[in-house]
Scaffold this motif. Structure first.
Motif, mmCIF file in Angstrom:
data_model
loop_
_atom_site.group_PDB
_atom_site.id
_atom_site.type_symbol
_atom_site.label_atom_id
_atom_site.label_comp_id
_atom_site.label_asym_id
_atom_site.label_seq_id
_atom_site.Cartn_x
_atom_site.Cartn_y
_atom_site.Cartn_z
ATOM 1 N N GLN A 116 0.949 -1.111 -0.062
ATOM 2 C CA GLN A 116 0.243 0.147 0.064
ATOM 3 C C GLN A 116 0.922 1.280 0.092
ATOM 4 N N LYS A 117 0.418 2.434 -0.816
ATOM 5 C CA LYS A 117 1.435 3.363 -0.850
ATOM 6 C C LYS A 117 1.523 4.303 0.134
ATOM 7 N N GLU A 118 0.740 4.214 1.275
ATOM 8 C CA GLU A 118 0.507 4.901 2.437
ATOM 9 C C GLU A 118 1.709 4.419 3.311
ATOM 10 N N LEU A 119 2.249 3.355 3.206
ATOM 11 C CA LEU A 119 3.177 2.846 3.972
ATOM 12 C C LEU A 119 4.655 3.376 3.540
ATOM 13 N N ARG A 120 5.042 3.942 2.728
ATOM 14 C CA ARG A 120 6.249 4.368 2.200
ATOM 15 C C ARG A 120 6.617 5.755 3.143
ATOM 16 N N GLN A 122 5.507 6.630 5.897
ATOM 17 C CA GLN A 122 5.538 6.387 7.384
ATOM 18 C C GLN A 122 6.673 5.684 7.801
ATOM 19 N N GLN A 143 -0.652 3.499 9.541
ATOM 20 C CA GLN A 143 -2.094 3.758 9.296
ATOM 21 C C GLN A 143 -2.023 3.253 7.805
ATOM 22 N N THR A 144 -2.900 2.266 7.562
ATOM 23 C CA THR A 144 -3.362 1.758 6.337
ATOM 24 C C THR A 144 -4.993 1.785 5.807
ATOM 25 N N TYR A 145 -5.202 1.318 4.725
ATOM 26 C CA TYR A 145 -6.777 1.274 4.409
ATOM 27 C C TYR A 145 -7.071 -0.154 4.669
ATOM 28 N N ARG A 153 -8.282 5.804 -4.123
ATOM 29 C CA ARG A 153 -8.942 5.868 -2.814
ATOM 30 C C ARG A 153 -10.158 6.712 -3.138
ATOM 31 N N GLN A 159 -9.948 3.585 7.195
ATOM 32 C CA GLN A 159 -8.589 3.480 7.600
ATOM 33 C C GLN A 159 -8.387 2.665 8.954
ATOM 34 N N ARG A 161 -5.240 0.983 11.866
ATOM 35 C CA ARG A 161 -3.883 0.703 12.095
ATOM 36 C C ARG A 161 -3.434 -0.543 12.241
#
Length: 467
Positions: A116-120, A122, A143-145, A153, A159, A161
């Protein structure tokens, strides 16, 4: 609280045994519950250790595999941007790998990708702040989806954790440090599993707690059985002993009073009868108290054997001669079958008492014209030997349902008839005690109207000369 007492009284009773059983049940329940909770705690601790150790081993194995590949030609391909095209990756993402990044010594990203791109962002923040150790694995929440796959999205995407385990390896090329490999895996399932596991184990514990209480009740009830039986035997023993002792004492007192009232010549038949009655009752009391003392010593563990070598065959002849007078009075034929000599190492006095009890019992319950046979024999089967005592009679016999109780103290098959014959109901109990004290066994076979057979066997009692 009153309901608890009512329930306890209904289930266990309000007497001494009921209260004792309740305490036993409570103690067993507490003990079994403690063991159950201890078992649950040990199981949870072991599972906790095994689950996290397994995840750590998986991640370490993954990091070692990838760092080994980067130390080969793969790193040159990464530097040549071979894996910068869409869909191409140096390492594949899977259930054991949610992301990986290769950071050079200047802090620049050489390559990497994530599920998931949100990880990078963080993960990079954690790297910059030094939150990720270079020598240990760390568990961090990111934090992810809900949807793990890359997609456009939407506003209603939820979202959450997620817990990740992150590790790193230093990358060396030609002995020079050129970067660091970071990789992480999703361990949120393991976290939730370990969170729910105590609740599940607690539920199972509560379910088994009912079984524990039930088992405790059964165990306490079984534990109370010998206590109840011993108490009832003791109560019966005291009652019967008191009765047996009171009767001859009453007769003795009445006889003494009669001697005081009657003023008769010394040779008068009335005085002779009274004196004979006193003598008989006193002798009866002596025998009874002697038997009670013997059993009391047995119960207290004070009974002792005085073993010595003697001729059992000769003792059997002497005992049979003494008992033949009693048999002759009832017109009963007493027969002895024994070898010329049979030396054994036992308590001679106890063996004589055993023979007298068995012969007296057989004569007592055999009618006129019948017979009683005493058999003394030895058997030798190397390396052990044994001798056998058998007393056979043609008497009234014993009903089958009464056989298990004939060795009980003060027990009589026919109480009224036994009292008329002068018995106390202790003879066979003493006989069994003597046999067991000598390490033997005593068995009885009988049928009403056909007579009885008492068989005693004792092992390892033959002298070396007989072997």
């Amino acid at each position: 609280m009153p309901n608890l007492h009512k329930w306890r009284n209904r289930l266990f009773g309000n007497d001494l045994f009921g209260k004792t059983q309740f305490r036993f049940t409570l103690q067993y329940s507490l003990l079994l519950s403690l063991l159950l909770f201890l078992f649950i705690a040990i199981v949870y601790t072991l599972l906790y250790i095994l689950i996290w150790n397994d995840q750590e081993q998986r991640l370490n194995k993954l990091l070692d595999k990838e760092i080994h590949a980067l130390q080969g030609p793969l790193y040159a391909e990464v530097l040549n941007k071979k894996f910068d095209k869409p869909g191409e990756r140096a390492f594949e993402l899977s259930g054991d790998q949610a992301f990986y990044y290769i950071i050079d010594t200047l802090g620049n990203t050489v390559t990497g990708t994530e599920i998931q791109k949100e990880l990078r962002a963080q993960v990079f923040d954690l790297i910059r702040t030094g939150a990720l150790s270079a020598s240990a694995l760390e568990k961090i929440e990111l934090q992810t989806y809900d949807e793990p796959l890359p997609h456009l999205r939407k506003a209603n995407d939820r979202q959450q954790r997620i817990l990740y385990m992150v590790g790193s390896r230093l990358l060396y090329r030609d002995g020079q440090l050129v970067g660091t490999l970071y990789a992480g895996k999703n361990v949120d399932f393991q976290k939730h599993l370990l969170q729910w596991l105590p609740a599940v184990l607690l539920g199972v514990t509560l379910l088994f707690q009912t079984l524990v209480v039930w088992l405790s009740w059964l165990m306490s009830r079984q534990a109370m059985i010998p206590i109840r039986q011993a108490y009832m035997r003791q109560q019966q023993f005291v009652t019967d002993a008191s009765h047996e002792l009171r009767t001859p004492l009453s007769v003795l007192l009445a006889s003494i009073e009669a001697l005081r009232i009657e003023d008769v010549p010394a040779n008068d038949s009335f005085e002779q009868r009274v004196l004979e009655g006193i003598k008989d009752e006193v002798q009866r009391m002596i025998r009874l108290t002697g038997n009670l003392l013997l059993l009391a010593r047995k119960d207290s563990g004070q009974a002792m054997l005085h073993n010595a070598w003697f001729d059992l065959a000769g003792v059997a002849v002497q005992t049979a001669d003494r008992m033949s007078l009693l048999a002759a009075e009832k017109q009963i034929r007493l027969v002895l079958e024994a070898p010329d000599e049979l030396r054994v190492c036992l308590d001679q006095e106890k063996i004589v008492q055993l023979l007298v009890i068995l012969l007296e019992n057989a004569i007592k319950y055999t009618t006129a014209g019948g017979s009683v046979k005493l058999i003394v024999a030895h058997k030798y089967a190397p390396p052990k030997g044994k001798f056998v005592l058998e007393v056979r009679d043609t008497g009234v016999g014993i009903p089958e349902e009464e056989l298990p109780r004939i060795f009980d103290r003060f027990y009589r098959v026919d109480k009224s008839r036994s009292r008329q014959m002068g018995g106390h109901g202790l003879g066979l109990a003493i006989a069994k005690h003597i046999v067991e004290e000598c390490g033997g066994t005593i068995l009885v076979e009988s049928r009403p109207g056909e007579g009885s057979v008492f068989k005693v066997e004792m092992a390892d009692m033959l002298s070396p000369s007989e072997r």
